[in-house]
Design a protein around this motif. Structure first.
Motif, PDB file in Angstrom:
ATOM      1  N   GLU A  15       4.414   1.844   5.540  1.00 53.51           N
ATOM      2  CA  GLU A  15       4.565   1.504   6.831  1.00 53.51           C
ATOM      3  C   GLU A  15       5.370   0.307   7.055  1.00 53.51           C
ATOM      4  O   GLU A  15       5.258  -0.852   6.502  1.00 53.51           O
ATOM      5  N   PRO A  16       6.284   0.619   8.270  1.00 52.64           N
ATOM      6  CA  PRO A  16       7.086  -0.762   8.285  1.00 52.64           C
ATOM      7  C   PRO A  16       6.386  -2.008   8.582  1.00 52.64           C
ATOM      8  O   PRO A  16       5.388  -2.234   9.465  1.00 52.64           O
ATOM      9  N   GLY A  17       7.200  -3.194   7.842  1.00 54.78           N
ATOM     10  CA  GLY A  17       6.388  -4.367   8.042  1.00 54.78           C
ATOM     11  C   GLY A  17       5.074  -4.632   7.391  1.00 54.78           C
ATOM     12  O   GLY A  17       4.413  -5.645   7.375  1.00 54.78           O
ATOM     13  N   ARG A  18       4.666  -3.463   6.438  1.00 60.08           N
ATOM     14  CA  ARG A  18       3.322  -3.892   5.860  1.00 60.08           C
ATOM     15  C   ARG A  18       3.302  -3.667   4.507  1.00 60.08           C
ATOM     16  O   ARG A  18       2.665  -3.074   3.849  1.00 60.08           O
ATOM     17  N   TYR A  19       4.479  -4.224   3.814  1.00 61.82           N
ATOM     18  CA  TYR A  19       4.753  -4.138   2.406  1.00 61.82           C
ATOM     19  C   TYR A  19       3.629  -4.820   1.735  1.00 61.82           C
ATOM     20  O   TYR A  19       3.211  -5.857   2.098  1.00 61.82           O
ATOM     21  N   ARG A  20       3.181  -4.253   0.623  1.00 61.94           N
ATOM     22  CA  ARG A  20       2.066  -4.973  -0.044  1.00 61.94           C
ATOM     23  C   ARG A  20       2.519  -5.724  -1.587  1.00 61.94           C
ATOM     24  O   ARG A  20       3.019  -5.109  -2.541  1.00 61.94           O
ATOM     25  N   LEU A  21       2.404  -6.773  -1.502  1.00 63.28           N
ATOM     26  CA  LEU A  21       3.016  -7.768  -2.574  1.00 63.28           C
ATOM     27  C   LEU A  21       2.185  -7.731  -3.967  1.00 63.28           C
ATOM     28  O   LEU A  21       0.881  -7.705  -3.834  1.00 63.28           O
ATOM     29  N   MET A  22       2.873  -7.574  -4.911  1.00 64.92           N
ATOM     30  CA  MET A  22       2.121  -7.845  -6.332  1.00 64.92           C
ATOM     31  C   MET A  22       2.755  -9.038  -6.982  1.00 64.92           C
ATOM     32  O   MET A  22       3.892  -8.688  -7.489  1.00 64.92           O
ATOM     33  N   MET A  23       1.945 -10.051  -7.367  1.00 65.19           N
ATOM     34  CA  MET A  23       2.356 -11.204  -8.100  1.00 65.19           C
ATOM     35  C   MET A  23       1.452 -11.007  -9.378  1.00 65.19           C
ATOM     36  O   MET A  23       0.268 -10.438  -9.276  1.00 65.19           O
ATOM     37  N   THR A  24       2.266 -11.267 -10.444  1.00 63.07           N
ATOM     38  CA  THR A  24       1.484 -11.346 -11.941  1.00 63.07           C
ATOM     39  C   THR A  24       1.297 -12.660 -12.463  1.00 63.07           C
ATOM     40  O   THR A  24       2.424 -13.478 -12.418  1.00 63.07           O
ATOM     41  N   ASP A  25       0.314 -12.831 -12.968  1.00 64.04           N
ATOM     42  CA  ASP A  25       0.091 -14.254 -13.838  1.00 64.04           C
ATOM     43  C   ASP A  25      -0.169 -14.011 -15.290  1.00 64.04           C
ATOM     44  O   ASP A  25      -0.865 -13.350 -15.800  1.00 64.04           O
ATOM     45  N   SER A  26       0.918 -14.543 -15.780  1.00 65.31           N
ATOM     46  CA  SER A  26       1.179 -14.525 -17.324  1.00 65.31           C
ATOM     47  C   SER A  26       2.044 -15.748 -17.613  1.00 65.31           C
ATOM     48  O   SER A  26       3.316 -15.477 -17.524  1.00 65.31           O
TER      49      SER A  26
END
Length: 675
Positions: free
Chosen positions: A356-367
């Motif tokens: 959906e436009p404008g609803r990108y889901r972010l994925m950050m990783t902690d390492s």
């Protein structure tokens, strides 16, 4: 029979009276067939058109050259303009660089929920408290808010020991409170990033209780190994917090693995059911509308199945004395084969919700991988397979410990930018809930210059709550802090001075609440708080806000080239420039303990005079012009200088410059294009 019709629009040749049309009507034979009349032999000679003229008259005039030629010219002009506009649109779309996403145009603000704002007076921050302070994010021009864990938990590790991944702990509110917060944030255009804790659960989790009872479905949900209560552990593995990673469970009669606290048993991700459980949990929160996740402690997700001893750093050290994670090479407990396949599976699942436009889901990783930064860079994925949008960059956390221009250049340019895959987006952070605050490590003036560094580097800066006003660590002499039950928890309290309540005002308890607080408020809250600093244009808060707004509006800061041009024991200087854009910036940041005069005469691309746009030391010199041969800075001062020049530094010095995605500016049309 003759019928005479007088038409006032017709005149005789001398311009006299209206001419008359005389029509002779023959007697009508009712049985005669209707026959079309023959066209007249003579050309119709009406001089002027008139309103209500018949079709034949209209066609007569429209076919004349004086009408037909302009009409045809206008038609082909419209066709040509339409085709030109269509071609130009296609060209612009094809050449335009990818639009920056919401997580790229704004800093990420990390909220430690327990300490942000208490709405109900129980002494602990909560979800409603965040909702009460949404205006603070708008004031700072921040669009992305990362919230620490609020899952149902026994709170042996501040919520990182999860008892139920689909429930909100009553300490922080209800699921309805969460839904209200998310709706309010989305209404204001804000995004919510939540912590995801996949490596382990609480030992109170239903899965663990079923596994220790050897329920067939949950039997191998966790990592179990044979041992006994008095015998040796299965191997020499050591937890992150020290001592053995194994704890004997009397109910099951085996040892379970925990790479953190013994109350946090590790899940077995070699079990397909566990992998599916985690996918279902991710989907649960995505269905609610969460905008992204910080994947916690991902390098610990998989362990070697053979469970062999890890090699000692010092082979001569007696094995029985190995008690710290620093004593071992973690060849079998971190970054195992299959880890990145697991993360890419999560990424693919999140991408389904990103269409959906404008609803990108972010994925950050902690390492954090220490000197093995190439392992951290693997979390970016490859050119063919996508993984996290960026791994969190913890290397700048060491900056306040060793503040010098050379050290900053090493951390920024050589350690991170030089190792980052081409075209990827960097991240920068200098503080979090586990690190001492910048102002306590380096001093208030250095907190300001470090904020200027964060907000002018390329990529996404991450700000720990309170750093925008220069909060300091609280000195708790007994090393304990008050937990939600009103007692003290020495286990969780260690290393927590940077988690004191947010300082909103000079009111009681710094405006955090008007009752007891779970942790002491810093004594300087009467002068170091949001309300006071809002009234001072030279405050740390006002400077942070100004930089945040400039970062979003200035193309050179948002997506331009980064080029380091100077570094010494005190000063680090770099350029931010964009091809085709006259406006460029020079940052001169003094991290030393003494004032300095920087000579940038060797940088030929710089003009002789530059204008001071902003100084972290105050507004006294702002707007003044300085020569590039003698740029003076005080200790801990950051200068943001603006200049205009056609020559670009990166063109002649590619080894000193980095850009995530190259773009050029076309001033004639005020657009960006791929170049």
């Amino acid at each position: 029979m003759e019928l005479v019709i007088v038409n006032p629009a017709f005149q005789d040749a001398e311009g006299g009276k209206p001419a008359a049309d005389i029509i002779t009507a023959a007697p009508v034979d009712p049985e005669a067939k209707l026959v079309a009349a023959d066209p007249p032999d003579e050309e119709y000679t009406q001089i002027k058109p008139y309103a209500g003229m018949p079709k034949e008259v209209l066609l007569l005039y429209s076919s004349r050259a004086c009408y037909r030629v302009p009409r045809e010219i206008l038609f082909w002009l419209i066709v040509a303009c339409t085709l030109t506009l269509l071609a130009l649109t296609i060209t612009v779309v094809a050449l335009s660089p990818r639009c920056l996403s919401w997580w790229q145009v704004s800093p990420v603000y990390q909220v430690y929920l327990r300490s942000f704002k208490d709405s109900d007076g129980d002494g602990v921050g909560d979800l409603k408290g965040i909702q009460e302070k949404l205006a603070h994010f708008e004031y700072l021009n921040i669009k992305s808010v990362w919230v620490s864990p609020f899952y149902c938990s026994p709170m042996r590790d501040s919520g990182y020991d999860v008892e139920d991944f689909r429930a909100v702990d009553p300490l922080f509110g209800t699921m309805e409170d969460f839904d209200d917060l998310l709706a309010a944030m989305h209404k204001l255009g804000l995004k919510l990033i939540m912590d995801f804790i996949p490596n382990h659960t609480s030992d109170k989790h239903r899965w663990f209780n079923m596994s220790r009872a050897r329920d067939p479905h949950y039997d191998d949900y966790y990592v179990w190994a044979d041992c006994n209560a008095t015998g040796p552990e299965p191997n020499n593995w050591v937890s992150v917090l020290g001592n053995s990673s194994w704890t004997y469970d009397e109910v099951r009669g085996q040892c379970y693995l925990h790479q953190f606290r013994k109350e946090q048993p590790d899940l077995n991700f070699r079990n397909p059911r566990v992998r599916q459980e985690m996918l279902d949990i991710i989907q649960f929160w995505l269905n609610k509308g969460v905008d992204g996740f910080r994947m916690d402690a991902v390098k610990y997700l998989l362990e070697a199945a053979h469970l062999r001893d890890e090699p000692q750093v010092d082979p001569n050290k007696p094995p029985e004395s190995v008690a710290s994670e620093r004593d071992l090479h973690h060849d079998f407990t971190t970054t195992q084969l299959g880890l990145h396949d697991l993360l890419r599976e999560w990424r693919a699942h999140m991408d389904v919700f990103s269409r959906e436009p404008g609803r990108y889901r972010l994925m950050m990783t902690d390492s954090f991988d220490g000197p093995e930064v190439e392992k951290t860079m693997m979390y970016y994925g490859t050119s063919l397979v996508k993984e996290s949008d960026f791994p969190l960059n913890f290397y700048l956390v060491d900056l306040p410990v060793n503040p010098s221009g050379i050290w900053v250049k090493y951390l920024v340019a050589h350690l991170w930018m030089a190792n980052m895959p081409t075209g990827r987006w960097p991240n920068w952070m200098v503080g979090n809930q586990n690190a001492p605050r910048v102002a306590s490590r380096a001093g208030h003036r250095y907190a300001r210059v470090i904020n200027m560094l964060l907000l002018t580097l390329p990529g996404t800066p991450t700000t720990y709550y309170g750093e925008e006003i220069g909060m300091e660590d609280v000195n708790v002499t007994d090393g304990r802090f008050q937990d939600s039950a009103g007692g003290y928890d020495a286990i969780s309290g260690s290393g927590a001075p940077q988690r004191s309540p947010m300082q909103w005002s000079a009111d009681a308890n710094a405006g955090f609440n008007h009752n007891v607080t779970w942790f002491p408020v810093h004594p300087n809250y009467t002068t170091v708080n949001v309300e006071v600093q809002k009234q001072d244009e030279g405050s740390a808060l006002s400077q942070y806000r100004r930089l945040s707004r400039l970062r979003q509006s200035a193309l050179a800061l948002q997506r331009g080239w980064f080029c380091h041009v100077h570094a010494d024991r005190r000063v680090f200087a770099y350029l931010r420039e964009l091809d085709g854009l006259d406006r460029a910036f020079l940052l001169v940041l003094n991290f030393g303990r003494r004032s300095a005069v920087t000579d940038l005469t060797a940088v030929a691309e710089l003009p002789e005079r530059l204008r001071v746009l902003m100084s972290t030391a105050g507004a006294a010199g702002e707007g003044e012009a300085v020569g590039k041969s003698a740029i003076a800075t005080q200790a801990g001062e950051g200068l943001l200088l603006e200049f205009s020049a056609r020559a670009r530094f990166h063109a002649a010095h590619p080894g000193q410059c980095y850009v995530s995605e190259k773009a050029c500016y076309l001033s004639a049309m005020d657009i960006l294009y791929t170049c």
